[in-house]
Design a protein around this motif. Sequence first.
Motif, PDB file in Angstrom:
ATOM      1  N   GLU A 105      18.284  49.092  48.158  1.00 43.01           N
ATOM      2  CA  GLU A 105      19.044  48.506  49.261  1.00 43.01           C
ATOM      3  C   GLU A 105      19.810  47.270  48.803  1.00 43.01           C
ATOM      4  O   GLU A 105      20.914  47.001  49.277  1.00 43.01           O
ATOM      5  CB  GLU A 105      18.099  48.120  50.411  1.00 43.01           C
ATOM      6  N   LEU A 106      19.221  46.524  47.862  1.00 44.84           N
ATOM      7  CA  LEU A 106      19.884  45.339  47.340  1.00 44.84           C
ATOM      8  C   LEU A 106      21.124  45.731  46.545  1.00 44.84           C
ATOM      9  O   LEU A 106      22.196  45.123  46.688  1.00 44.84           O
ATOM     10  CB  LEU A 106      18.916  44.557  46.452  1.00 44.84           C
ATOM     11  N   GLN A 107      20.976  46.741  45.728  1.00 43.35           N
ATOM     12  CA  GLN A 107      22.106  47.205  44.925  1.00 43.35           C
ATOM     13  C   GLN A 107      23.243  47.724  45.803  1.00 43.35           C
ATOM     14  O   GLN A 107      24.421  47.540  45.489  1.00 43.35           O
ATOM     15  CB  GLN A 107      21.632  48.286  43.950  1.00 43.35           C
ATOM     16  N   ALA A 108      22.870  48.335  46.922  1.00 42.62           N
ATOM     17  CA  ALA A 108      23.893  48.860  47.827  1.00 42.62           C
ATOM     18  C   ALA A 108      24.659  47.742  48.521  1.00 42.62           C
ATOM     19  O   ALA A 108      25.848  47.896  48.827  1.00 42.62           O
ATOM     20  CB  ALA A 108      23.229  49.769  48.870  1.00 42.62           C
ATOM     21  N   LEU A 109      24.000  46.614  48.778  1.00 48.39           N
ATOM     22  CA  LEU A 109      24.643  45.496  49.461  1.00 48.39           C
ATOM     23  C   LEU A 109      25.480  44.622  48.531  1.00 48.39           C
ATOM     24  O   LEU A 109      26.372  43.900  48.985  1.00 48.39           O
ATOM     25  CB  LEU A 109      23.577  44.621  50.147  1.00 48.39           C
ATOM     26  N   MET A 110      25.203  44.665  47.246  1.00 47.05           N
ATOM     27  CA  MET A 110      25.866  43.770  46.299  1.00 47.05           C
ATOM     28  C   MET A 110      27.393  43.841  46.357  1.00 47.05           C
ATOM     29  O   MET A 110      28.065  42.791  46.414  1.00 47.05           O
ATOM     30  CB  MET A 110      25.378  44.055  44.870  1.00 47.05           C
ATOM     31  N   PRO A 111      28.026  45.035  46.371  1.00 52.61           N
ATOM     32  CA  PRO A 111      29.489  45.073  46.421  1.00 52.61           C
ATOM     33  C   PRO A 111      30.068  44.367  47.651  1.00 52.61           C
ATOM     34  O   PRO A 111      31.075  43.659  47.556  1.00 52.61           O
ATOM     35  CB  PRO A 111      29.801  46.569  46.435  1.00 52.61           C
ATOM     36  N   LYS A 112      29.425  44.548  48.808  1.00 49.89           N
ATOM     37  CA  LYS A 112      29.892  43.873  50.018  1.00 49.89           C
ATOM     38  C   LYS A 112      29.754  42.367  49.898  1.00 49.89           C
ATOM     39  O   LYS A 112      30.633  41.610  50.336  1.00 49.89           O
ATOM     40  CB  LYS A 112      29.095  44.361  51.240  1.00 49.89           C
ATOM     41  N   MET A 113      28.654  41.926  49.318  1.00 54.79           N
ATOM     42  CA  MET A 113      28.440  40.490  49.152  1.00 54.79           C
ATOM     43  C   MET A 113      29.487  39.883  48.232  1.00 54.79           C
ATOM     44  O   MET A 113      30.068  38.828  48.530  1.00 54.79           O
ATOM     45  CB  MET A 113      27.037  40.236  48.592  1.00 54.79           C
ATOM     46  N   LEU A 114      29.756  40.548  47.137  1.00 56.81           N
ATOM     47  CA  LEU A 114      30.724  40.029  46.169  1.00 56.81           C
ATOM     48  C   LEU A 114      32.146  40.045  46.720  1.00 56.81           C
ATOM     49  O   LEU A 114      32.977  39.208  46.362  1.00 56.81           O
ATOM     50  CB  LEU A 114      30.651  40.833  44.873  1.00 56.81           C
TER      51      LEU A 114
ATOM     52  N   ARG B 235      24.117  39.652  55.074  1.00 61.72           N
ATOM     53  CA  ARG B 235      23.897  38.511  54.179  1.00 61.72           C
ATOM     54  C   ARG B 235      22.445  38.046  54.236  1.00 61.72           C
ATOM     55  O   ARG B 235      21.841  37.740  53.204  1.00 61.72           O
ATOM     56  CB  ARG B 235      24.845  37.365  54.536  1.00 61.72           C
ATOM     57  N   THR B 236      21.900  38.005  55.429  1.00 62.40           N
ATOM     58  CA  THR B 236      20.497  37.617  55.573  1.00 62.40           C
ATOM     59  C   THR B 236      19.574  38.612  54.879  1.00 62.40           C
ATOM     60  O   THR B 236      18.626  38.229  54.181  1.00 62.40           O
ATOM     61  CB  THR B 236      20.125  37.513  57.061  1.00 62.40           C
ATOM     62  N   GLU B 237      19.868  39.896  55.040  1.00 61.75           N
ATOM     63  CA  GLU B 237      19.046  40.925  54.421  1.00 61.75           C
ATOM     64  C   GLU B 237      19.173  40.891  52.904  1.00 61.75           C
ATOM     65  O   GLU B 237      18.179  41.091  52.185  1.00 61.75           O
ATOM     66  CB  GLU B 237      19.441  42.305  54.963  1.00 61.75           C
ATOM     67  N   PHE B 238      20.368  40.627  52.418  1.00 64.51           N
ATOM     68  CA  PHE B 238      20.568  40.532  50.976  1.00 64.51           C
ATOM     69  C   PHE B 238      19.699  39.413  50.397  1.00 64.51           C
ATOM     70  O   PHE B 238      19.004  39.602  49.390  1.00 64.51           O
ATOM     71  CB  PHE B 238      22.036  40.266  50.657  1.00 64.51           C
ATOM     72  N   GLY B 239      19.726  38.255  51.035  1.00 67.76           N
ATOM     73  CA  GLY B 239      18.911  37.137  50.555  1.00 67.76           C
ATOM     74  C   GLY B 239      17.425  37.449  50.598  1.00 67.76           C
ATOM     75  O   GLY B 239      16.664  37.095  49.677  1.00 67.76           O
ATOM     76  N   ARG B 240      16.993  38.133  51.656  1.00 69.06           N
ATOM     77  CA  ARG B 240      15.585  38.497  51.771  1.00 69.06           C
ATOM     78  C   ARG B 240      15.168  39.446  50.655  1.00 69.06           C
ATOM     79  O   ARG B 240      14.128  39.257  50.014  1.00 69.06           O
ATOM     80  CB  ARG B 240      15.322  39.154  53.132  1.00 69.06           C
ATOM     81  N   LEU B 241      15.990  40.448  50.408  1.00 68.38           N
ATOM     82  CA  LEU B 241      15.682  41.418  49.364  1.00 68.38           C
ATOM     83  C   LEU B 241      15.730  40.780  47.968  1.00 68.38           C
ATOM     84  O   LEU B 241      14.917  41.096  47.098  1.00 68.38           O
ATOM     85  CB  LEU B 241      16.668  42.586  49.430  1.00 68.38           C
ATOM     86  N   TRP B 242      16.695  39.889  47.778  1.00 69.17           N
ATOM     87  CA  TRP B 242      16.826  39.206  46.479  1.00 69.17           C
ATOM     88  C   TRP B 242      15.559  38.406  46.177  1.00 69.17           C
ATOM     89  O   TRP B 242      14.990  38.510  45.093  1.00 69.17           O
ATOM     90  CB  TRP B 242      18.054  38.295  46.506  1.00 69.17           C
TER      91      TRP B 242
END
Length: 204
Positions: free
Chosen positions: A154-163, A172-179
């Motif tokens: 799930e983190l890898q899937a969110l990375m392109p959107k974050m970048l 963004r909140t979920e990305f930080g939690r997973l990271w």
Amino acid sequence: MSYPAFFDAVARITLYDPLAEFLGTAGNGRIEYGYLDAVKLAGHSCPTVAGAYLMTRQALGRLYPDGLPERGGIRVEFGAAQTDGVTGVIAAVAGLLTGAAGEGGFKGLAGRYSRRNLLAFATGSPAEIRFSRLDTGAHVAVAYHPEVVPAPPELQALMPKMLAGAASDVERTEFGRLWQMRVKRILIDHCDDPALIACRDDPA
């Protein structure tokens, strides 16, 4: 400062710093560091900062099995150049914990307590990092294998959107939690895993 609660659960590192004792900075020269100190230095928490903290902790435990490590009494050498990959980040954390510094470090007092030129790069050593005691000459070689604790899909899937700056507030909140969940697994669940941190005596 608000930060993930697991930071406080990470094993702490206590050292003896003769310069701190000499200058009356710390009672009996004892200085304690936690993972939060490394995070503040780096400005963030990530697998690299976590790995640097654990590698240094493992090396100090191996070099000083029967007493407190001596801050300022350790040389840290990297096989890679300072500008290669994340070497500079790892070196900053290792320097914080051991007191080792490059040519700009503290030059000492009357020939004592020098921290200068205890941090070296591009040494040609096959070891990722080599920690050495100045008093006994004992060496340990340490390597870090973060792939042992992979990022969740799930983190890898969110990375392109974050970048791309296209993630929603929820994402963004979920990305930080997973990271930070991965960082927690490294620091808590795998802190003594020899597959993650390989530490061995180095007779060279």
